[in-house]
Design a protein around this motif. Structure first.
Motif, PDB file in Angstrom:
ATOM      1  N   LEU A 121       5.305  -6.017  20.738  1.00 19.55           N
ATOM      2  CA  LEU A 121       5.095  -7.359  19.563  1.00 19.55           C
ATOM      3  C   LEU A 121       6.438  -6.598  18.420  1.00 19.55           C
ATOM      4  N   ARG A 122       7.152  -7.456  17.627  1.00 21.89           N
ATOM      5  CA  ARG A 122       8.041  -6.673  16.403  1.00 21.89           C
ATOM      6  C   ARG A 122       8.003  -7.466  15.839  1.00 21.89           C
ATOM      7  N   LEU A 123       7.245  -6.497  14.868  1.00 21.29           N
ATOM      8  CA  LEU A 123       6.777  -6.756  13.338  1.00 21.29           C
ATOM      9  C   LEU A 123       8.536  -5.739  12.470  1.00 21.29           C
ATOM     10  N   LEU A 124       8.703  -6.796  11.530  1.00 20.61           N
ATOM     11  CA  LEU A 124       9.866  -6.247  10.531  1.00 20.61           C
ATOM     12  C   LEU A 124       9.035  -6.805   9.396  1.00 20.61           C
ATOM     13  N   TYR A 125       9.979  -5.354   8.016  1.00 20.47           N
ATOM     14  CA  TYR A 125       9.435  -4.715   6.796  1.00 20.47           C
ATOM     15  C   TYR A 125      11.216  -5.765   6.086  1.00 20.47           C
ATOM     16  N   VAL A 126      11.153  -6.759   4.677  1.00 22.39           N
ATOM     17  CA  VAL A 126      12.154  -6.655   4.829  1.00 22.39           C
ATOM     18  C   VAL A 126      12.328  -6.123   2.717  1.00 22.39           C
ATOM     19  N   GLY A 127      12.403  -4.950   2.041  1.00 22.88           N
ATOM     20  CA  GLY A 127      12.031  -4.439   0.566  1.00 22.88           C
ATOM     21  C   GLY A 127      12.750  -3.332   0.552  1.00 22.88           C
ATOM     22  N   ARG A 128      12.591  -2.839  -0.333  1.00 21.33           N
ATOM     23  CA  ARG A 128      12.918  -1.522  -0.784  1.00 21.33           C
ATOM     24  C   ARG A 128      11.830  -0.215  -0.385  1.00 21.33           C
ATOM     25  N   LEU A 129      12.285   0.151   0.364  1.00 21.55           N
ATOM     26  CA  LEU A 129      11.307   1.679   0.709  1.00 21.55           C
ATOM     27  C   LEU A 129      11.067   2.225  -0.445  1.00 21.55           C
ATOM     28  N   VAL A 130       9.258   1.890  -1.415  1.00 19.01           N
ATOM     29  CA  VAL A 130       9.062   2.199  -2.757  1.00 19.01           C
ATOM     30  C   VAL A 130       7.868   2.548  -2.393  1.00 19.01           C
ATOM     31  N   GLU A 131       6.863   3.786  -3.678  1.00 17.07           N
ATOM     32  CA  GLU A 131       5.898   3.218  -3.455  1.00 17.07           C
ATOM     33  C   GLU A 131       4.287   2.133  -3.521  1.00 17.07           C
ATOM     34  N   VAL A 132       5.196   1.258  -4.470  1.00 13.96           N
ATOM     35  CA  VAL A 132       4.436   0.131  -4.270  1.00 13.96           C
ATOM     36  C   VAL A 132       4.176  -0.528  -3.213  1.00 13.96           C
ATOM     37  N   LYS A 133       5.285  -0.801  -2.597  1.00 16.98           N
ATOM     38  CA  LYS A 133       5.493  -1.587  -1.612  1.00 16.98           C
ATOM     39  C   LYS A 133       3.801  -1.206  -0.407  1.00 16.98           C
ATOM     40  N   GLY A 134       3.768  -0.583  -0.626  1.00 11.81           N
ATOM     41  CA  GLY A 134       2.114   0.038   0.618  1.00 11.81           C
ATOM     42  C   GLY A 134       2.519   0.077   1.852  1.00 11.81           C
ATOM     43  N   LEU A 135       3.923   0.976   1.711  1.00  9.08           N
ATOM     44  CA  LEU A 135       4.022   1.356   3.477  1.00  9.08           C
ATOM     45  C   LEU A 135       3.385   1.994   3.880  1.00  9.08           C
ATOM     46  N   VAL A 136       3.438   3.576   3.497  1.00 10.36           N
ATOM     47  CA  VAL A 136       2.733   4.400   4.043  1.00 10.36           C
ATOM     48  C   VAL A 136       1.459   4.372   4.511  1.00 10.36           C
ATOM     49  N   PRO A 137       0.092   3.819   3.415  1.00 12.03           N
ATOM     50  CA  PRO A 137      -1.088   3.141   3.786  1.00 12.03           C
ATOM     51  C   PRO A 137      -1.035   2.155   5.165  1.00 12.03           C
ATOM     52  N   PHE A 138      -0.217   1.559   4.680  1.00 11.04           N
ATOM     53  CA  PHE A 138      -0.132  -0.262   5.984  1.00 11.04           C
ATOM     54  C   PHE A 138       0.018   1.330   7.452  1.00 11.04           C
ATOM     55  N   LEU A 139       0.995   2.258   7.436  1.00 12.09           N
ATOM     56  CA  LEU A 139       1.640   2.058   8.646  1.00 12.09           C
ATOM     57  C   LEU A 139       0.445   3.165   9.231  1.00 12.09           C
ATOM     58  N   ASP A 140       0.239   3.708   8.642  1.00 12.66           N
ATOM     59  CA  ASP A 140      -1.539   4.503   8.432  1.00 12.66           C
ATOM     60  C   ASP A 140      -2.650   3.787   9.525  1.00 12.66           C
ATOM     61  N   ARG A 141      -2.441   2.592   8.873  1.00 13.99           N
ATOM     62  CA  ARG A 141      -3.945   1.784   9.723  1.00 13.99           C
ATOM     63  C   ARG A 141      -3.133   1.175  10.431  1.00 13.99           C
ATOM     64  N   LEU A 142      -2.076   0.795  10.907  1.00 13.14           N
ATOM     65  CA  LEU A 142      -2.056  -0.162  12.224  1.00 13.14           C
ATOM     66  C   LEU A 142      -1.118   1.704  13.035  1.00 13.14           C
ATOM     67  N   ALA A 143      -1.030   2.523  12.707  1.00 20.59           N
ATOM     68  CA  ALA A 143      -0.924   3.866  13.591  1.00 20.59           C
ATOM     69  C   ALA A 143      -2.912   3.417  14.548  1.00 20.59           C
TER      70      ALA A 143
END
Length: 409
Positions: free
Chosen positions: A195-217
């Protein structure tokens, strides 16, 4: 009417809206208080005036726990530039010092109109200092109308004493034509790929990527037979933290880095779902782009675009980053979705995005000026662009939908 557009920066994705706006005027000047802007702007029939400005790098610690880097602009030449303008209509993109100078221009002239685009939300404005709040309360008394991205921005302005009847809506737009060529998602999987997920945008703290990635993992550790790939398009100081997240073997993460805007649609075309796990965004244009591409969105209501455009079970899945269980639930429902369900969500998303074209957003700006002068809106002559979207309740409902009918702070 002639129009003066006052801002500090124009990103590539804003050029189409400015071009559409200029076509609705008898002449438009852009007063630019920042040092850089999209080179594509030079090809449009818009006169650009560079305004002297002092820029100060700042870091703000948000009450939600993240740090936000930004530039404070002190637009020293704004008032002089406005006084040299022939237009009596000014559109200012912020609720700060630029607008303060524009309010002075309005006060000491006849028949002048000042409309402000307040690019903010309740989430982004939490914890603002007293001086800024005082300035905003004062400015709201000296503008003719304020346009906000969505309901959250409107609620915030009302806490500052702005009457509801002086607040209008102006969501962000993306160039729909840039993404129309992308085919709808297939209703049936052609292979056993991830299943192919995509994120487009800045890799900065406000984008919530690290906590999202933790929950996805964590979710994928409980589903060892399901494979997922996440592609990150963009760059920022969070890259190392993202690389350090412990991911299971069935989750692959690829960072593409920053790319030219014209290459972005290629990545939407290869995606099944677009993710937007923001902790706080005034909008989030990748939501428009994803929906215009016919892709469902797995998004946080911390991004005002998700709050305004994404209907749970209709155009994607919603969650609240401040309530982790809602994120877990949304991830689980996304992982359990079938290709037919995702295809139906994507078609609904594409229809929704059609109402957020640059032309329609430009019309809203002109209508706002018409309103301040007691003139009829020009939008009355424009028919609606979309049909009602249909809820996707399950595989059978999705199968029935499969025969039905899609434009980064």
């Amino acid at each position: 009417m002639r129009l003066t557009y006052l801002t500090n920066h124009v990103s590539p994705y804003r050029v189409s809206t400015l071009a559409a706006l200029s076509r609705l005027t008898d002449g438009m000047n852009l007063l630019l208080t920042g040092s850089e802007s999209a080179p594509e702007l030079e090809r449009e029939p818009i006169r650009i005036v560079k305004v002297p400005s002092l820029q100060i790098a700042r870091v703000r610690h948000h009450p939600a726990g993240y740090d936000e880097k930004f530039e404070l602009h002190v637009p020293l030449g704004t008032l002089g530039a406005l006084l040299r303008e022939e237009s009596c209509n000014v559109f200012s993109v912020e609720l700060g010092l630029r607008t303060a100078f524009a309010a002075l221009w309005r006060k000491f002239g006849r028949n002048r109109r000042l409309i402000v685009h307040a690019d903010l939300s309740e989430a982004t404005e939490r914890g603002r200092g007293y001086a800024r709040l005082l300035l905003r309360r004062l400015l709201l008394r000296h503008v003719d109308r304020v346009l906000v991205n969505g309901a959250s921005g409107a609620r915030y302005l009302q806490t500052l004493g702005c009457p509801p009847d002086r607040i209008g809506r102006l969501p962000y737009a993306s160039d729909i034509a840039h993404f129309q060529w992308i085919p709808d998602l297939p209703a049936h999987a052609d292979n056993e790929g991830p299943l192919r997920l995509l994120y487009v945008g800045r890799l900065v703290e406000v984008k919530g990527l690290v906590p999202f990635l933790d929950r996805l993992a964590n979710a994928l550790r409980a589903r060892p037979r399901q494979r997922v790939s996440l592609t990150l398009v963009g760059d920022g100081d969070l890259a190392a933290a993202i690389d350090a997240v412990d991911c299971p073997a069935n989750l692959t993460v690829q960072r593409i880095g920053a790319i030219p805007y014209e290459q972005v649609p290629d990545h939407y075309a290869r995606a099944d779902v677009v993710v937007m796990p923001s902790l706080g965004d005034t909008w989030g244009l990748c939501v428009n782009e994803a929906m215009a591409s016919g892709r469902p969105v797995l998004g946080s209501v911390g991004a005002q675009a998700v709050d305004e455009l994404v209907i749970d079970g209709v155009t994607g899945w919603r969650f609240d980053m401040q309530a982790p269980l809602t994120l877990d639930n949304a991830i689980a429902r996304m992982l359990a979705s079938t290709p037919a369900e995702r295809a139906a969500l994507g078609r609904n998303a594409r229809r929704t995005a059609a109402d957020f074209s640059p032309e329609r957003i430009a019309v809203r700006i002109i209508d706002a000026f018409q309103h301040t002068r007691g003139l009829p809106p020009i939008s009355e002559a424009i028919p609606p662009a979309t049909e009602p979207a249909v809820s996707v309740a399950g595989p059978r409902r999705a199968a029935r939908l499969s025969g039905s009918a899609r434009p980064p702070t």
